[in-house]
Design a protein around this motif. Structure first.
Motif, mmCIF file in Angstrom:
data_model
loop_
_atom_site.group_PDB
_atom_site.id
_atom_site.type_symbol
_atom_site.label_atom_id
_atom_site.label_comp_id
_atom_site.label_asym_id
_atom_site.label_seq_id
_atom_site.Cartn_x
_atom_site.Cartn_y
_atom_site.Cartn_z
ATOM 1 N N UNK A 61 1.156 68.466 3.112
ATOM 2 C CA UNK A 61 2.404 68.291 2.371
ATOM 3 C C UNK A 61 2.156 68.422 0.862
ATOM 4 N N UNK A 62 1.065 67.820 0.399
ATOM 5 C CA UNK A 62 0.725 67.910 -1.021
ATOM 6 C C UNK A 62 0.423 69.336 -1.450
ATOM 7 N N UNK A 63 -0.334 70.057 -0.637
ATOM 8 C CA UNK A 63 -0.660 71.446 -0.961
ATOM 9 C C UNK A 63 0.607 72.294 -1.025
ATOM 10 N N UNK A 64 1.503 72.081 -0.104
ATOM 11 C CA UNK A 64 2.767 72.822 -0.115
ATOM 12 C C UNK A 64 3.618 72.455 -1.328
ATOM 13 N N UNK A 65 3.581 71.191 -1.714
ATOM 14 C CA UNK A 65 4.311 70.762 -2.910
ATOM 15 C C UNK A 65 3.728 71.443 -4.151
ATOM 16 N N UNK A 66 2.414 71.527 -4.235
ATOM 17 C CA UNK A 66 1.756 72.200 -5.365
ATOM 18 C C UNK A 66 2.182 73.666 -5.419
ATOM 19 N N UNK A 67 2.178 74.337 -4.266
ATOM 20 C CA UNK A 67 2.589 75.746 -4.209
ATOM 21 C C UNK A 67 4.049 75.869 -4.648
ATOM 22 N N UNK A 88 17.134 72.953 4.910
ATOM 23 C CA UNK A 88 16.873 73.172 6.337
ATOM 24 C C UNK A 88 15.433 73.609 6.569
ATOM 25 N N UNK A 89 14.934 74.509 5.742
ATOM 26 C CA UNK A 89 13.539 74.946 5.870
ATOM 27 C C UNK A 89 12.574 73.779 5.659
ATOM 28 N N UNK A 90 12.884 72.908 4.712
ATOM 29 C CA UNK A 90 12.044 71.737 4.472
ATOM 30 C C UNK A 90 12.028 70.817 5.682
ATOM 31 N N UNK A 91 13.195 70.563 6.266
ATOM 32 C CA UNK A 91 13.267 69.703 7.452
ATOM 33 C C UNK A 91 12.514 70.298 8.637
ATOM 34 N N UNK A 92 12.647 71.597 8.837
ATOM 35 C CA UNK A 92 11.928 72.261 9.933
ATOM 36 C C UNK A 92 10.418 72.161 9.701
ATOM 37 N N UNK A 93 9.976 72.418 8.469
ATOM 38 C CA UNK A 93 8.561 72.319 8.143
ATOM 39 C C UNK A 93 8.038 70.908 8.392
ATOM 40 N N UNK A 94 8.780 69.898 7.944
ATOM 41 C CA UNK A 94 8.374 68.507 8.168
ATOM 42 C C UNK A 94 8.331 68.168 9.650
#
Length: 136
Positions: A61-67, A88-94
């Protein structure tokens, strides 16, 4: 609650260093500490040696936040998704990453069953101490 604890203790001290990459390091450090805190909580609940899946969930999650932060900084509005789509993409990813890394450790050690049992005890305790639930 986690934000109020981790922001002043982990994120802010690292973020306000003069280093060029301080913000990204602060984000990653905060997620790593959060993952380790969750591992400690799981250990407390299960007394089972950590599998580190939960920490990896937070590292991812942190790496994706950095990106995401770097992409938004670089793009400056040339490529924006509608908030409904990005949400929606964030919820699916989570959901996908949580089912892959976060929940298996909980379910394999029966933490969900233990938590429901403790919840039932709390409800019974509250009911027994409230006058309108007591029968005479």
């Amino acid at each position: 609650m986690v934000t109020k604890i981790l922001r002043p203790i982990v994120y802010d001290p690292i973020r306000y260093m003069c280093a060029r990459w301080a913000r990204l390091l602060a984000i990653m450090s905060t997620f790593v500490v959060s993952g380790l805190m969750h591992e400690v909580i799981y250990y407390y609940l299960t007394r089972v040696q950590p599998t580190w899946e939960v920490t990896w969930f937070f590292v991812l999650q942190g790496a994706c936040m950095v990106v995401e932060v770097e992409m938004k900084k670089a793009e400056t509005g040339t490529w924006l998704l509608h908030s409904a789509i990005s949400g929606l993409l964030t919820l699916v990813f989570l959901a996908v990453t949580a089912n892959w890394l976060f929940f298996p450790q909980l379910l394999s050690n029966g933490v969900d069953i233990k938590a429901l049992g403790e919840y039932e005890i709390m409800v019974d305790l509250v009911k027994s101490n409230l006058p309108h639930y007591q029968s005479h």
